[in-house]
Design an enzyme around this catalytic site. Structure first.
Site, short mmCIF file in Angstrom:
data_model
loop_
_atom_site.label_atom_id
_atom_site.label_comp_id
_atom_site.label_asym_id
_atom_site.label_seq_id
_atom_site.Cartn_x
_atom_site.Cartn_y
_atom_site.Cartn_z
NE ARG A 1 78.29 13.81 0.60
CZ ARG A 1 77.99 12.76 1.36
NH1 ARG A 1 78.61 11.61 1.15
NH2 ARG A 1 77.09 12.85 2.30
NE ARG B 1 81.33 11.71 4.80
CZ ARG B 1 80.15 11.11 4.90
NH1 ARG B 1 80.03 9.82 4.69
NH2 ARG B 1 79.06 11.81 5.19
NE ARG C 1 74.97 14.19 6.49
CZ ARG C 1 74.91 13.33 5.47
NH1 ARG C 1 75.44 12.15 5.56
NH2 ARG C 1 74.34 13.68 4.34
N1 LIG Z 1 87.60 1.62 10.30
C1 LIG Z 1 87.81 2.89 9.95
N2 LIG Z 1 88.84 3.55 10.50
C2 LIG Z 1 89.10 4.84 10.15
N3 LIG Z 1 88.39 5.53 9.24
C3 LIG Z 1 87.35 4.93 8.66
C4 LIG Z 1 87.01 3.58 8.98
N4 LIG Z 1 85.94 3.22 8.24
C5 LIG Z 1 85.61 4.31 7.49
N5 LIG Z 1 86.45 5.33 7.75
C6 LIG Z 1 86.40 6.68 7.16
O1 LIG Z 1 85.30 7.35 7.77
C7 LIG Z 1 84.70 8.24 6.85
C8 LIG Z 1 83.21 7.96 6.75
O2 LIG Z 1 83.03 6.71 6.09
P1 LIG Z 1 81.83 6.48 5.07
O3 LIG Z 1 81.70 7.63 4.14
O4 LIG Z 1 82.03 5.12 4.48
O5 LIG Z 1 80.61 6.48 6.10
P2 LIG Z 1 79.07 6.18 5.85
O6 LIG Z 1 78.59 5.39 7.02
O7 LIG Z 1 78.87 5.56 4.52
O8 LIG Z 1 78.45 7.64 5.90
P3 LIG Z 1 77.05 8.19 5.31
O9 LIG Z 1 75.95 7.45 5.99
O10 LIG Z 1 77.07 9.63 5.65
O11 LIG Z 1 77.06 7.95 3.82
C9 LIG Z 1 85.42 8.07 5.52
O12 LIG Z 1 86.36 9.11 5.38
C10 LIG Z 1 86.10 6.72 5.67
O13 LIG Z 1 87.28 6.61 4.90
N1 LIG Z 2 66.18 4.89 3.80
C1 LIG Z 2 67.16 4.96 2.87
N2 LIG Z 2 68.36 5.46 3.22
C2 LIG Z 2 69.32 5.50 2.27
C3 LIG Z 2 69.11 5.04 0.97
N3 LIG Z 2 70.25 5.23 0.26
C4 LIG Z 2 71.14 5.75 1.11
N4 LIG Z 2 70.60 5.93 2.32
C5 LIG Z 2 71.22 6.45 3.55
O1 LIG Z 2 71.25 7.86 3.52
C6 LIG Z 2 72.22 8.29 4.47
C7 LIG Z 2 72.95 9.50 4.02
O2 LIG Z 2 73.67 9.22 2.91
P1 LIG Z 2 74.64 10.31 2.22
O3 LIG Z 2 75.10 9.63 0.97
O4 LIG Z 2 73.81 11.53 1.96
O5 LIG Z 2 75.75 10.58 3.22
C8 LIG Z 2 73.14 7.09 4.71
O6 LIG Z 2 72.90 6.62 6.02
C9 LIG Z 2 72.67 6.09 3.72
O7 LIG Z 2 72.79 4.77 4.18
C10 LIG Z 2 67.82 4.53 0.64
O8 LIG Z 2 67.55 4.10 -0.49
N5 LIG Z 2 66.89 4.51 1.62
#
Ligand SMILES: Nc1ncnc2c1ncn2[C@@H]1O[C@H](COP(=O)(O)OP(=O)(O)OP(=O)(O)O)[C@@H](O)[C@H]1O
Ligand SMILES: Nc1nc2c(ncn2[C@@H]2O[C@H](COP(=O)(O)O)[C@@H](O)[C@H]2O)c(=O)[nH]1
Length: 322
Positions: free
Chosen positions: A150, A243, A254
């Site tokens: 991304r 996001r 999702r």
């Molecule tokens: N406590 C919070 N309050 C408000 N916004 C938040 C908070 N925590 C995270 N965010 C925002 O929510 C969005 C999603 O967060 P993030 O990308 O870290 O989620 P993720 O769980 O890692 O998602 P994915 O599993 O898709 O990778 C981001 O824009 C982030 O800045």
């Molecule tokens: N089972 C696994 N899940 C993983 C791994 N690395 C990341 N993730 C999860 O994928 C989703 C989607 O991520 P995104 O970057 O496409 O938004 C997220 O919940 C990650 O935690 C892995 O090695 N194994």
């Protein structure tokens, strides 16, 4: 190890901050030279002179009615003075019992694997990025994916971005501790990173989806699994929409997956709510869980080796070729 030393220093810093006490001084007291201490007065003066960052850092607040409320006065106090042990008595103790052992009394904690999971958009990355800044003692695994990069993502920081062919080669070569097809793309944990960190005595953090968390729990039963959730579905979806990383069709997948994932909370050791606007509180809770788990006696018992035997073939789930 340098990063362990830094981690301990950070913990000491946090402890110092926790021990800070709130005191109140009035502007007149300040002008008179009264009040808690010179440096504390300086802090307040910073605030009066309009340097909010300086005072904010130590938690200073201003009150128009009560004067100035200052956090930090206790920083000036010395630790309570310990009476020195009487050398003559020490000699008598050693004469009676033999030389005293200087080895740490608590057995060292074995390195742990920490699994952070939860629905897409809940803030796992946000939590872990903040945790990284605070906990240099932890190793954060960079997982691999066949998903396209991304905007803003960096190779080797956010993921190792590889082709599907390469990913499948890694599966065949047993190079992944776990892998799964997540939202139509391969995601997997490079085994070598986990093994190397654990061998160096470092705790390992994995950020994976719920199916991956189940696989890791099966392979490493004494891992610490933490499910991060949001205040509500509404808040979660707003975060995901804001996001702006998925088109509508993928976003709907999702959200539907998130509904199903929530039913898996019961399979986790902990659930932590990442409340809107309260990221730091969530990070503190996750960090506290890790510390508490590491203090558990069962994790310190040197003869206990449960858990880290994960050297059999990775069990991918949902292995439909993406
Ligand atoms: N406590 C919070 N309050 C408000 N916004 C938040 C908070 N925590 C995270 N965010 C925002 O929510 C969005 C999603 O967060 P993030 O990308 O870290 O989620 P993720 O769980 O890692 O998602 P994915 O599993 O898709 O990778 C981001 O824009 C982030 O800045
Ligand atoms: N089972 C696994 N899940 C993983 C791994 N690395 C990341 N993730 C999860 O994928 C989703 C989607 O991520 P995104 O970057 O496409 O938004 C997220 O919940 C990650 O935690 C892995 O090695 N194994």
């Amino acid at each position: 190890m340098a990063h362990r030393t830094l981690g301990r220093a950070a913990a000491r810093g946090a402890q110092t901050l926790r021990s800070l006490r709130r005191t109140t001084v009035s502007p007149t007291e300040l002008a008179d030279g009264h009040g808690p201490s010179t440096s504390c007065r300086n802090l307040v003066q910073c605030s009066v002179l309009g340097k909010p960052r300086e005072t904010w850092r130590l938690g200073t607040t201003t009150s128009p009615t009560k004067g100035y409320s200052v956090v930090g006065a206790e920083q000036q106090h010395k630790a309570p003075t310990q009476p020195l042990p009487d050398p003559e008595v020490m000699k008598l103790v050693e004469a009676a019992l033999g030389p005293l052992d200087t080895k740490p009394l608590a057995p060292p904690s074995r390195p742990v694997v920490i699994v952070i999971s939860g629905p897409s958009g809940v803030g796992k990355d946000a939590v872990l990025n903040r945790l990284k800044e605070q906990r240099e003692d932890l190793y954060f695994v960079v997982t691999a994916t066949s998903r396209p990069k991304r905007a803003g993502e960096v190779e080797g920081r956010d993921y190792f971005f590889v082709s599907k062919d390469k990913f499948e080669g890694w599966i065949a070569d047993n190079m992944l501790l776990e892998y799964a097809v997540v939202y139509g793309e391969y995601k997997g944990i490079p085994r070598q990173q986990v093994d190397a960190a654990l061998a160096a005595g470092t705790d390992v953090v994995l950020r994976i989806d719920v199916q991956g968390a189940a696989t890791v729990k099966r392979l490493i039963p004494d891992c610490i699994s933490i499910f991060v959730t949001a205040d509500s579905e509404d808040v979660l979806v707003k975060r995901l929409v804001a996001r702006k990383t998925e088109p509508l069709d993928k976003l709907l997948v999702r959200v539907k997956t998130a509904r199903a994932e929530n039913d898996h909370i019961k399979n986790f050791d902990y659930v932590v709510v990442n409340r809107d606007g309260e990221l730091d509180a969530c990070v503190a809770e996750v960090s506290g869980i890790i510390e508490a788990e590491k203090a558990r006696v069962v994790r310190r018992h040197s003869s206990h080796h449960g858990g880290h035997n994960h050297h059999h073939k990775a069990q991918g789930q949902g292995q439909v070729a993406p």
